[in-house]
Design an enzyme around this catalytic site. Structure first.
Site, mmCIF file in Angstrom:
data_model
loop_
_atom_site.group_PDB
_atom_site.id
_atom_site.type_symbol
_atom_site.label_atom_id
_atom_site.label_comp_id
_atom_site.label_asym_id
_atom_site.label_seq_id
_atom_site.Cartn_x
_atom_site.Cartn_y
_atom_site.Cartn_z
ATOM 1 N N HIS A 89 -4.332 1.896 10.778
ATOM 2 C CA HIS A 89 -3.630 1.382 11.052
ATOM 3 C C HIS A 89 -2.257 1.636 11.500
ATOM 4 C CE1 HIS A 89 -1.965 -2.826 11.052
ATOM 5 N NE2 HIS A 89 -0.607 -2.656 10.246
ATOM 6 N N ASN B 196 -8.737 7.617 19.161
ATOM 7 C CA ASN B 196 -8.768 8.028 17.319
ATOM 8 C C ASN B 196 -10.309 8.256 17.535
ATOM 9 O OD1 ASN B 196 -6.569 7.817 15.327
ATOM 10 N ND2 ASN B 196 -5.834 5.833 17.400
ATOM 11 N N MET C 137 -9.705 -4.282 19.023
ATOM 12 C CA MET C 137 -8.072 -5.213 18.832
ATOM 13 C C MET C 137 -9.130 -6.363 17.883
ATOM 14 S SD MET C 137 -6.170 -3.004 19.237
ATOM 15 C CE MET C 137 -4.712 -4.056 18.877
ATOM 16 N N ARG C 138 -10.169 -6.369 17.959
ATOM 17 C CA ARG C 138 -10.834 -8.185 17.868
ATOM 18 C C ARG C 138 -10.563 -8.093 15.595
ATOM 19 N NH1 ARG C 138 -10.676 -11.704 21.728
ATOM 20 N NH2 ARG C 138 -12.468 -13.085 20.499
ATOM 21 N N ARG D 53 -16.953 -16.943 17.727
ATOM 22 C CA ARG D 53 -16.692 -15.746 16.300
ATOM 23 C C ARG D 53 -17.443 -14.926 16.416
ATOM 24 N NH1 ARG D 53 -11.333 -12.870 16.594
ATOM 25 N NH2 ARG D 53 -10.512 -14.446 17.447
ATOM 26 N N ASN E 197 -10.832 1.537 9.438
ATOM 27 C CA ASN E 197 -10.274 1.290 9.542
ATOM 28 C C ASN E 197 -9.110 1.626 9.800
ATOM 29 O OD1 ASN E 197 -9.008 -0.107 12.472
ATOM 30 N ND2 ASN E 197 -7.756 -1.272 10.705
HETATM 31 C C1 GRF Z 1 -3.366 2.801 17.669
HETATM 32 O O1 GRF Z 1 -2.276 2.580 17.673
HETATM 33 C C2 GRF Z 1 -4.388 2.209 16.531
HETATM 34 O O2 GRF Z 1 -3.690 2.659 15.254
HETATM 35 C C3 GRF Z 1 -4.285 1.326 16.441
HETATM 36 O O3 GRF Z 1 -4.752 0.936 18.064
HETATM 37 C C4 GRF Z 1 -3.996 1.978 18.575
HETATM 38 C C5 GRF Z 1 -4.641 2.294 20.224
HETATM 39 O O4 GRF Z 1 -5.187 3.274 19.770
HETATM 40 N N1 GRF Z 1 -5.551 1.233 15.919
HETATM 41 P P1 GRF Z 1 -6.764 4.291 20.268
HETATM 42 O O5 GRF Z 1 -5.479 5.230 21.079
HETATM 43 O O6 GRF Z 1 -7.636 3.532 20.863
HETATM 44 O O7 GRF Z 1 -7.993 5.107 19.430
#
Ligand code: GRF
Length: 197
Positions: free
Chosen positions: A110, A14, A91-92, A66, A108
């Site tokens: 999702h 992304n 992913m945090r 955190r 973001n």
């Molecule tokens: C994707 O499914 C996105 O929706 C989620 O993380 C996954 C991997 O995204 N947020 P990317 O390829 O690292 O952008």
């Protein structure tokens, strides 16, 4: 020109779609940083190859503290002059302490049609529920996980025989169209939702 920091944790597909779109003529935003909580994230080298500044703030040395991790991440983002943040495969979970100062300036993506399927494993959950369609959502980030005002949604069909992997791939292709479309509109000060698919 709106300066965008993009936060990733992995491959950053992304992030790459956002970088490519910001190279288009007349785009109201430009990337000032790609940062990751994982120094090994392959997206960092992919961003560097495009000439974008990168940084890694490894969350592991901070352990359970955190806020300390978020304070360091916030500093790095400010040091690069960002006006807004795009979370892209980050992913945090971010606490209100980080989110609130960026309120209205952090997006973001999702992989579900929010408010359905907040959290993880969205593709498997949609399949288990017998849904006939699925998709992705771009939303403003608020302290509530995967909540916040929706700025765009893209729908894809669920097909017979789909697995979480085949469905995820179909959704990801739409993410790469939706996120750039939302960012271009949002950076121009336009919060009208984008709808694709
Ligand atoms: C994707 O499914 C996105 O929706 C989620 O993380 C996954 C991997 O995204 N947020 P990317 O390829 O690292 O952008």
């Amino acid at each position: 020109m709106t300066r965008v920091a993009i936060l990733i944790s992995g491959g950053g597909s992304n992030m790459l779609a956002l970088l490519d779109s910001m190279e288009q003529a007349g785009h109201p935003a430009s990337p000032c940083l790609v940062a990751s909580n994982d120094p090994q994230a392959t997206g960092l080298e992919r961003a560097a190859a495009r000439g974008v500044a990168t940084a890694a703030v490894d969350h592991r040395p901070f352990g359970k503290d955190r806020p300390a991790f978020e304070t360091e991440l916030h500093k790095v983002i400010l040091d690069h002059g960002a006006d807004m943040i795009c979370l892209a495969g980050f992913m945090r979970v971010l606490t209100a302490g980080f989110v609130t100062p960026w309120s209205g300036r952090m997006l973001n993506i999702h992989p579900s049609l929010l408010p359905k399927y907040r959290g993880l494993h969205t593709h498997a959950r949609a399949l288990e529920a017998g849904d006939t369609e699925h998709g992705c959502t771009v939303h403003e980030v608020t302290p509530e996980l995967d909540d916040g005002p929706i700025l765009g949604q893209a729908r894809v069909p669920i097909k017979p025989g789909d697995t979480p992997e085949t469905l995820a791939a179909r959704v990801l292709a739409m993410e790469h169209r939706l996120y750039p479309a939302v960012l271009r509109r949002f950076a121009a000060g336009d919060r009208r939702p984008v709808t694709l698919g």
